[in-house]
Design an enzyme around this catalytic site. Structure first.
Site, PDB file in Angstrom:
ATOM      1  N   ASP A 209       0.836  -1.207   0.000  1.00 39.41           N
ATOM      2  CA  ASP A 209       0.000   0.000   0.000  1.00 39.41           C
ATOM      3  C   ASP A 209       0.870   1.256   0.000  1.00 39.41           C
ATOM      4  O   ASP A 209       1.994   1.243   0.492  1.00 39.41           O
ATOM      5  CB  ASP A 209      -0.916  -0.024   1.239  1.00 39.41           C
ATOM      6  CG  ASP A 209      -2.112   0.903   1.063  1.00 39.41           C
ATOM      7  OD1 ASP A 209      -2.408   1.304  -0.080  1.00 39.41           O
ATOM      8  OD2 ASP A 209      -2.751   1.231   2.083  1.00 39.41           O
TER       9      ASP A 209
ATOM     10  N   ASN B 293     -10.767  -2.394  -6.187  1.00 35.04           N
ATOM     11  CA  ASN B 293      -9.953  -1.422  -6.921  1.00 35.04           C
ATOM     12  C   ASN B 293     -10.529  -1.040  -8.289  1.00 35.04           C
ATOM     13  O   ASN B 293     -10.111  -0.039  -8.876  1.00 35.04           O
ATOM     14  CB  ASN B 293      -8.503  -1.917  -7.077  1.00 35.04           C
ATOM     15  CG  ASN B 293      -7.687  -1.865  -5.803  1.00 35.04           C
ATOM     16  OD1 ASN B 293      -6.778  -2.672  -5.591  1.00 35.04           O
ATOM     17  ND2 ASN B 293      -7.978  -0.910  -4.908  1.00 35.04           N
TER      18      ASN B 293
END
Ligand code: IPE
Ligand code: IPE
Ligand code: MG
Length: 235
Positions: free
Chosen positions: A15, A63
């Site tokens: 991330d 996503n």
């Protein structure tokens, strides 16, 4: 550090690509490009540190809701990775697998994934797994659908649906559960990653953004892991 304290399977929620890029005044896609390079380096570092299984979260089922140009840039990178990594995997004896619902990906990416998996399937070095269009709830839903189908076809009785049967219907059926889960860039949540498999996994968080992650950071996570007392419900 004794060998038995090295995690056999390390999973990573990579991330912070976007934040890393923003800090440098670059587009988010530049963070993803740098993040991709770090994946390749960490794969080699993992081998040097004695890790047998490495699993990385590259694209979640959630996503898709990012801006379309970012989704496109990520798919372009994944497409390139599948095509170019075969050579390196063969050189380094890496076996690569992809988990997640690949049926939603572009046809040429699916073909490139199949080619990479097939080419590396006999490799006995690091067992590398990339999660693409992966969501743990979706994975469990697909497993339940498959099991329900077998029960309906009378291949399996409802009472025979053990934890092992469920495990054998997950995308990760060939992998041991992760021993250590690392998440970069300060967030401390699981974001729909390996929910079933992480029942007893140790978590490690670092503030470093993924594009800044390196071997020294990985070593820090391994050191923290070695200091933990894993109990599995026992005293
Ligand atoms: C991780 O970085 C990569 C993917 C999720 C594909 P992010 O893109 O989530 O970066 P941040 O969290 O916005 O900084
Ligand atoms: C998790 O990161 C997914 C990947 C690393 C591929 P996200 O950045 O998408 O997760 P949230 O939105 O912060 O939970
Ligand atoms: Mg993020």
């Amino acid at each position: 550090m004794s060998n038995c304290k090295i995690p056999k399977h390390v999973a990573i929620i990579m991330d912070g690509n976007g934040r890393w890029a923003k800090r440098k005044g670059l587009p988010r896609s530049a963070g993803h490009v740098q993040g991709g390079k770090v994946v390749e380096q960490i794969l080699e570092d993992a081998r040097d540190l004695g890790i047998r299984y490495l699993t990385v979260y590259a694209f979640s089922t959630e996503n898709w809701s990012r801006p379309q140009d970012e989704v496109k840039a990520l798919m372009k990178l994944l497409r390139e990775y599948m095509r170019t990594s075969i050579k390196k995997c063969m050189k380094n004896n890496v076996r690569t697998r992809v988990i997640g619902d690949r049926t939603k990906l572009d046809k040429d990416i699916i073909e490139a994934i199949e080619k990479l998996e097939d080419a590396t399937k006999e490799n006995t070095g690091v067992q590398f797994t990339i999660a693409i269009n992966y969501g743990a709830r979706d994975e469990i839903r697909r497993a339940v659908e498959a099991i329900a189908g077998e029960v309906a076809a009378k291949e399996l009785a409802a009472s025979e649906v053990t934890e092992e049967v469920i495990n054998d219907h997950l995308d990760t059926r060939e992998l041991p559960d992760p021993d250590l889960l690392i998440r970069t860039c300060g967030e401390q949540r699981i974001s729909n990653f390996l929910l079933w498999q992480c029942a007893y996994t140790e978590f490690y968080y670092t503030d470093k953004a993924w594009p800044d992650f390196d071997k020294a950071e990985l070593q820090k996570a391994l050191d923290a892991y070695a200091d933990r007392d894993r109990r599995y419900g026992k005293v």
